[in-house]
Design a protein around this motif. Structure first.
Motif, PDB file in Angstrom:
ATOM      1  N   ALA A  10       0.827  -1.205   0.000  1.00  0.00           N
ATOM      2  CA  ALA A  10       0.000   0.000   0.000  1.00  0.00           C
ATOM      3  C   ALA A  10       0.860   1.253   0.000  1.00  0.00           C
ATOM      4  O   ALA A  10       0.514   2.257  -0.652  1.00  0.00           O
ATOM      5  N   ALA A  11       1.977   1.213   0.713  1.00  0.00           N
ATOM      6  CA  ALA A  11       2.896   2.357   0.716  1.00  0.00           C
ATOM      7  C   ALA A  11       3.473   2.578  -0.678  1.00  0.00           C
ATOM      8  O   ALA A  11       3.582   3.716  -1.162  1.00  0.00           O
ATOM      9  N   GLU A  12       3.835   1.500  -1.333  1.00  0.00           N
ATOM     10  CA  GLU A  12       4.397   1.602  -2.684  1.00  0.00           C
ATOM     11  C   GLU A  12       3.377   2.150  -3.674  1.00  0.00           C
ATOM     12  O   GLU A  12       3.733   2.901  -4.595  1.00  0.00           O
ATOM     13  N   GLN A  13       2.101   1.811  -3.480  1.00  0.00           N
ATOM     14  CA  GLN A  13       1.037   2.283  -4.379  1.00  0.00           C
ATOM     15  C   GLN A  13       0.563   3.693  -4.047  1.00  0.00           C
ATOM     16  O   GLN A  13      -0.237   4.267  -4.783  1.00  0.00           O
ATOM     17  N   GLY A  14       1.008   4.250  -2.926  1.00  0.00           N
ATOM     18  CA  GLY A  14       0.625   5.610  -2.554  1.00  0.00           C
ATOM     19  C   GLY A  14      -0.694   5.717  -1.821  1.00  0.00           C
ATOM     20  O   GLY A  14      -1.245   6.822  -1.690  1.00  0.00           O
ATOM     21  N   LEU A  15      -1.209   4.612  -1.310  1.00  0.00           N
ATOM     22  CA  LEU A  15      -2.504   4.633  -0.630  1.00  0.00           C
ATOM     23  C   LEU A  15      -2.504   5.548   0.585  1.00  0.00           C
ATOM     24  O   LEU A  15      -3.450   6.310   0.819  1.00  0.00           O
ATOM     25  N   PHE A  16      -1.421   5.503   1.361  1.00  0.00           N
ATOM     26  CA  PHE A  16      -1.403   6.255   2.612  1.00  0.00           C
ATOM     27  C   PHE A  16      -1.303   7.765   2.399  1.00  0.00           C
ATOM     28  O   PHE A  16      -1.578   8.540   3.315  1.00  0.00           O
ATOM     29  N   ASP A  17      -0.895   8.183   1.214  1.00  0.00           N
ATOM     30  CA  ASP A  17      -0.866   9.604   0.888  1.00  0.00           C
ATOM     31  C   ASP A  17      -2.251  10.124   0.527  1.00  0.00           C
ATOM     32  O   ASP A  17      -2.486  11.336   0.529  1.00  0.00           O
ATOM     33  N   GLN A  18      -3.158   9.211   0.236  1.00  0.00           N
ATOM     34  CA  GLN A  18      -4.487   9.602  -0.244  1.00  0.00           C
ATOM     35  C   GLN A  18      -5.531   9.645   0.861  1.00  0.00           C
ATOM     36  O   GLN A  18      -6.388  10.532   0.882  1.00  0.00           O
TER      37      GLN A  18
END
Length: 452
Positions: free
Chosen positions: A278-286
């Motif tokens: 999820a971190a690699e996919q940018g989920l936590f930034d969203q």
């Protein structure tokens, strides 16, 4: 730990019937009756006290089971250092669930001679082993199990799990010292209500393992949010397979739904897989925040290292140092001194550490109060017993449900946490308690049992 809705695990066939009711159980135990186990009850007259344990020590939950086993051994060492129980040394033998957990349970009681038992690492194993646990008759304390069903005694309201396909599966000789799924999801729902409810309608997504535990936690957290009056809408719900190595399709689906909050129920290795991908996919930034039911474990955080995002809210049954009690610091110190030079065990208690330590210590107190290991006497001493020196603060084993009044903890992931490994820990920890009356009120209409 997670529940499994299959009829049995490991190819073990079990009979879906209650062995004996409580009155028959206590009468039989008190008179030495064995119901098919003649001469095979634990503690067969020898000196000393024997504790048997069954945990998952291989596969997905290996680190969890190993952490529980380590905490149990620390507790036993501490007891023996202080003179044992009733002046007798304590011996402990812990085994892997393997592909036949019921056989391991029987062997520990009938062959090893266990007076009392601890475990397990799977709610599915626990529920499917109910008839075996009841027939063995010795006190059995759960230290790692999530499902509320196993400590729910109200068969009239919820139906008997073993007879009527219901959800009440309480057993007369079974106790639990960790918090449960009902309690954990309440804590998350309460945190959301207290911190996000004034922002308007919340869009919430769910991700969890594709089996009963993931589905059960999602049902409970929604029921508690409903009971607390949280205004929300579900925008996505994804269930990757248990032990999946690639969760990116489900993560991308959640990203596309653009939720405010994400609720997850990953644990052990699945927590590491989910967070890293999820971190690699940018989920936590969203998303504004992420909540996980039982992912707050030092072994997970150490494995994630510097890939663990900060500011996520992970919960658990125990986090070292979150309680400010002398008993907690004593436990941490003993654990660290025991495993500081061990290359296989992280020298920091896992999230099952507090409940496992408590289970062993409660057995000591109950056996000493009973004057021996007679199952009837030990069970009677445990029912309603308050353990004052629990690392998490004073806890009581409810006399009817046998569920401990243990708190659960929610913390914020941070690299500023004081942890003895390279990685994030928990800061701003908050503990939550829940009583049966409040739970029943909030779950009203959901059909879900509190198990408290």
């Amino acid at each position: 730990m997670p529940a499994n809705d299959s009829p049995a695990e490991g190819g073990v066939e079990i009979t879906q019937s209650r062995a004996v009711d409580r009155r028959t159980f206590l009468a039989a135990a008190g008179t030495g009756a064995t119901v098919g186990l003649a001469g095979c009850l634990g503690g067969g007259g020898g000196e000393g006290v024997r504790i048997g344990g069954v945990y998952l020590l291989s596969g997905l939950a290996e680190a969890l089971g190993a952490g529980s086993a380590a905490a149990a051994e620390v507790a036993v060492d501490a007891i023996n250092e202080e003179g044992g129980i009733n002046g007798n040394d304590v011996e402990i033998e812990i085994r892997d669930h393997g592909d036949n957990p019921q056989r391991q349970m029987r062997s520990l009681v009938q062959e090893f001679g266990a007076d009392v038992m601890i475990g397990l690492t799977s709610s599915g194993v626990t529920l499917n082993s109910g008839p075996t646990i009841e027939q063995l008759r010795v006190p059995f304390t759960l230290t790692d199990i999530g499902t509320p069903y196993i400590t729910e005694p109200d068969t009239e309201t919820y139906g008997d799990y073993y007879e009527d396909n219901g959800t009440a599966a309480g057993l007369p000789n079974l106790f639990r010292t960790n918090s449960n799924t009902s309690h954990m999801t309440y804590a998350i729902a309460r945190f959301i209500q207290e911190n996000y409810a004034d922002t308007g309608t919340l869009s919430i997504a769910n991700m969890g393992p594709s089996y009963a535990y993931g589905e059960q936690t999602w049902e409970y957290v929604q029921a508690y949010m409903d009971g607390l009056g949280v205004d929300y809408e579900v925008v996505a719900s994804e269930f990757p397979e248990l032990g999946a190595t690639d969760m990116t399709p489900q993560i991308n689906s959640v990203i596309s739904a653009d939720p405010d909050l994400l609720f997850t129920s990953f644990w052990a290795g699945d927590t590491v897989t989910f967070v890293s991908q999820a971190a690699e996919q940018g989920l936590f930034d969203q998303v504004d925040d992420v909540f996980d039911t039982i992912g707050a474990d030092p072994t997970n955080f150490e494995a994630l290292g510097d890939t663990m995002p900060e500011g996520l809210h992970f919960s658990g049954w125990y986090w070292p140092g979150a309680y400010g009690t002398e008993a907690d610091q004593n436990f941490i110190d003993l654990y660290q001194s025991t495993y500081e030079d061990d290359s296989e065990v992280l020298a920091y208690p896992t999230f099952t550490g507090g409940s496992t330590w408590a289970a062993v210590q409660i057995y000591k107190d109950a056996i000493e109060a009973a004057g021996g290991t007679n199952p009837d006497d030990v069970i009677s001493e445990m029912e309603g017993y308050t353990y004052e020196d629990d690392p998490r603060g004073s806890v009581t084993l409810d006399a009817e449900t046998h569920q401990a009044t243990a708190s659960c903890v929610i913390g914020e992931s941070s690299f500023d946490a004081d942890v003895p490994y390279d990685g994030a820990g928990q800061v701003n920890t908050q503990t939550y308690t829940l009583d049966r009356e409040t739970s029943l009120e909030l779950l009203d209409g959901s059909g879900l049992p509190p198990g408290l």
